[in-house]
Write a protein that holds these residues in place. Structure first.
Motif, mmCIF file in Angstrom:
data_model
loop_
_atom_site.group_PDB
_atom_site.id
_atom_site.type_symbol
_atom_site.label_atom_id
_atom_site.label_comp_id
_atom_site.label_asym_id
_atom_site.label_seq_id
_atom_site.Cartn_x
_atom_site.Cartn_y
_atom_site.Cartn_z
ATOM 1 N N LEU A 176 -38.570 -28.739 59.100
ATOM 2 C CA LEU A 176 -39.060 -28.765 60.475
ATOM 3 C C LEU A 176 -40.539 -28.429 60.550
ATOM 4 C CD1 LEU A 176 -36.262 -26.954 62.460
ATOM 5 C CD2 LEU A 176 -36.996 -29.308 62.749
ATOM 6 N N ARG A 177 -40.980 -27.640 59.605
ATOM 7 C CA ARG A 177 -42.386 -27.215 59.637
ATOM 8 C C ARG A 177 -42.847 -27.000 58.199
ATOM 9 N NH1 ARG A 177 -41.808 -21.792 58.512
ATOM 10 N NH2 ARG A 177 -39.816 -20.890 59.128
ATOM 11 N N PRO A 178 -44.152 -27.115 57.950
ATOM 12 C CA PRO A 178 -44.635 -26.846 56.598
ATOM 13 C C PRO A 178 -44.455 -25.360 56.283
ATOM 14 C CG PRO A 178 -46.380 -27.768 57.992
ATOM 15 C CD PRO A 178 -45.232 -27.441 58.876
ATOM 16 N N THR A 179 -44.164 -25.051 55.050
ATOM 17 C CA THR A 179 -44.047 -23.642 54.648
ATOM 18 C C THR A 179 -45.018 -23.402 53.502
ATOM 19 O OG1 THR A 179 -42.259 -24.302 53.166
ATOM 20 C CG2 THR A 179 -41.604 -23.407 55.306
ATOM 21 N N LEU A 180 -45.389 -22.158 53.303
ATOM 22 C CA LEU A 180 -46.264 -21.837 52.175
ATOM 23 C C LEU A 180 -45.440 -21.969 50.897
ATOM 24 C CD1 LEU A 180 -47.895 -18.658 53.698
ATOM 25 C CD2 LEU A 180 -49.079 -20.789 53.174
ATOM 26 N N PRO A 181 -46.076 -22.330 49.766
ATOM 27 C CA PRO A 181 -45.295 -22.385 48.523
ATOM 28 C C PRO A 181 -44.677 -21.003 48.247
ATOM 29 C CG PRO A 181 -47.468 -23.356 48.216
ATOM 30 C CD PRO A 181 -47.474 -22.704 49.572
ATOM 31 N N GLN A 182 -43.363 -20.967 48.010
ATOM 32 C CA GLN A 182 -42.682 -19.691 47.789
ATOM 33 C C GLN A 182 -43.308 -18.918 46.620
ATOM 34 O OE1 GLN A 182 -40.975 -19.077 50.523
ATOM 35 N NE2 GLN A 182 -38.901 -18.880 49.724
ATOM 36 N N SER A 183 -43.795 -19.671 45.615
ATOM 37 C CA SER A 183 -44.339 -19.019 44.416
ATOM 38 C C SER A 183 -45.594 -18.204 44.730
ATOM 39 C CB SER A 183 -44.651 -20.073 43.352
ATOM 40 O OG SER A 183 -45.509 -21.049 43.891
ATOM 41 N N ARG A 190 -40.782 -14.153 51.347
ATOM 42 C CA ARG A 190 -40.203 -15.468 51.061
ATOM 43 C C ARG A 190 -39.091 -15.828 52.026
ATOM 44 N NH1 ARG A 190 -40.199 -16.525 44.573
ATOM 45 N NH2 ARG A 190 -42.374 -16.051 44.249
ATOM 46 N N TRP A 191 -38.317 -14.833 52.439
ATOM 47 C CA TRP A 191 -37.197 -15.108 53.335
ATOM 48 C C TRP A 191 -37.709 -15.580 54.698
ATOM 49 C CZ3 TRP A 191 -32.200 -15.230 51.694
ATOM 50 C CH2 TRP A 191 -31.993 -14.748 50.401
ATOM 51 N N LEU A 192 -38.725 -14.895 55.190
ATOM 52 C CA LEU A 192 -39.296 -15.232 56.489
ATOM 53 C C LEU A 192 -39.976 -16.607 56.443
ATOM 54 C CD1 LEU A 192 -39.407 -13.776 59.166
ATOM 55 C CD2 LEU A 192 -41.694 -12.972 58.584
ATOM 56 N N ASN A 193 -40.624 -16.884 55.316
ATOM 57 C CA ASN A 193 -41.371 -18.130 55.153
ATOM 58 C C ASN A 193 -40.499 -19.370 55.356
ATOM 59 O OD1 ASN A 193 -43.609 -19.795 54.391
ATOM 60 N ND2 ASN A 193 -42.780 -19.939 52.326
ATOM 61 N N VAL A 194 -39.256 -19.328 54.868
ATOM 62 C CA VAL A 194 -38.405 -20.524 54.954
ATOM 63 C C VAL A 194 -37.299 -20.414 56.006
ATOM 64 C CG1 VAL A 194 -38.767 -21.429 52.627
ATOM 65 C CG2 VAL A 194 -37.032 -19.682 53.008
#
Ligand SMILES: [Zn+2]
Ligand SMILES: [Zn+2]
Length: 251
Positions: A176-183, A190-194
């Motif tokens: 739905l939206r771009p996310t920052l690379p988890q790495s 990381r949980w909030l990011n995705v």
């Protein structure tokens, strides 16, 4: 007419791949160590290939992380997931780490069959549980897909689909939206990011889904994608990745 369109499509693909070969010439040697390839070796030499040790039991019965004992790992003891369980082919280290880096960031797509068959091998033992699952690759957001030119999870899923003749749905899941690379993020971010980053479209009612990705680290991406798949009616979600980050304690 349909045949004509298919021909044009094939021709366009050939032109694109010829242009890409010019821009990024395919390496003559092993993509991992550069050694010359012998007859029968494709993309990676036998020495490098043998260094990717497939995971053996015991592994965590939830996330698939290697363990010294059968049961659950530290993380899975304290967390519940929307997916039932996850399998990974090998630990994210050494040659496999290098291969995944080349595959994703240096367009070494010739590794897709190598890594995909590694994953298919790992799933051999899970075939009884999975039966005839619907393969769903974790999608990239449209900007990253445009930059990279391919979705690594889709190429891996295609190889698993080819080996077992399982169906694959490439477009059912969408970011739905771009996310920052988890790495690039610490674990707690990381949980909030995705979270809520995926939506599943189409009728998945009663379907057993096998979500495919390249690397399993915290499980945050698998969890967010699984939630979306269940919301769209999937009966069960399982996860399979080529690599899993090894860690002892996750609290
Ligand atoms: Zn090599
Ligand atoms: Zn676990």
């Amino acid at each position: 007419m349909a045949g004509q369109i298919e021909r044009w499509h094939r021709q366009a693909k050939d032109v694109i791949s010829a242009v890409l070969d010019l821009l990024f010439p395919p390496t003559a040697g092993c993509v991992c160590c550069g050694a010359m390839l012998y007859k029968g070796e494709k993309c990676i030499c036998a020495v490098c290939r043998e260094q990717i040790a497939p995971l053996t039991e015991p592994t965590c019965s939830c996330c698939g992380r290697p363990l010294a004992y059968p049961g659950l790992c530290d993380l899975c003891c304290f967390r519940t997931y929307s997916f039932i369980r996850s399998w990974s082919a090998a630990v994210y280290q050494g040659v496999l780490r290098k291969c995944l880096h080349r595959f994703k960031y240096e367009r070494a797509t010739c590794l897709a069959p190598v890594l995909g068959s590694l994953l298919a091998q790992r799933l051999q033992a899970a075939k009884g549980i999975l039966r005839f699952p619907l393969l769903v690759p974790v999608p990239l957001d449209s900007q990253r897909l445009h930059e990279r030119g391919f979705n690594q999870a889709e190429l891996l899923a295609a190889e698993v689909a080819r080996v077992y003749r399982w169906p694959m749905a490439k477009k059912v899941l969408r970011r739905l939206r771009p996310t920052l690379p988890q790495s690039e993020l610490p674990e707690n971010k990381r949980w909030l990011n995705v979270s809520g980053a995926f939506v599943a479209e189409g009728d998945l009612s009663g379907k057993k889904v096998l979500l495919i990705d390249d690397i399993y680290t915290t499980g945050a991406t698998a969890e967010a994608a699984s939630q979306a798949l269940l919301k769209a009616g999937a009966a069960q979600v399982y996860v399979a990745t080529v690599a899993i980050a090894s860690r002892r304690c996750c609290r």
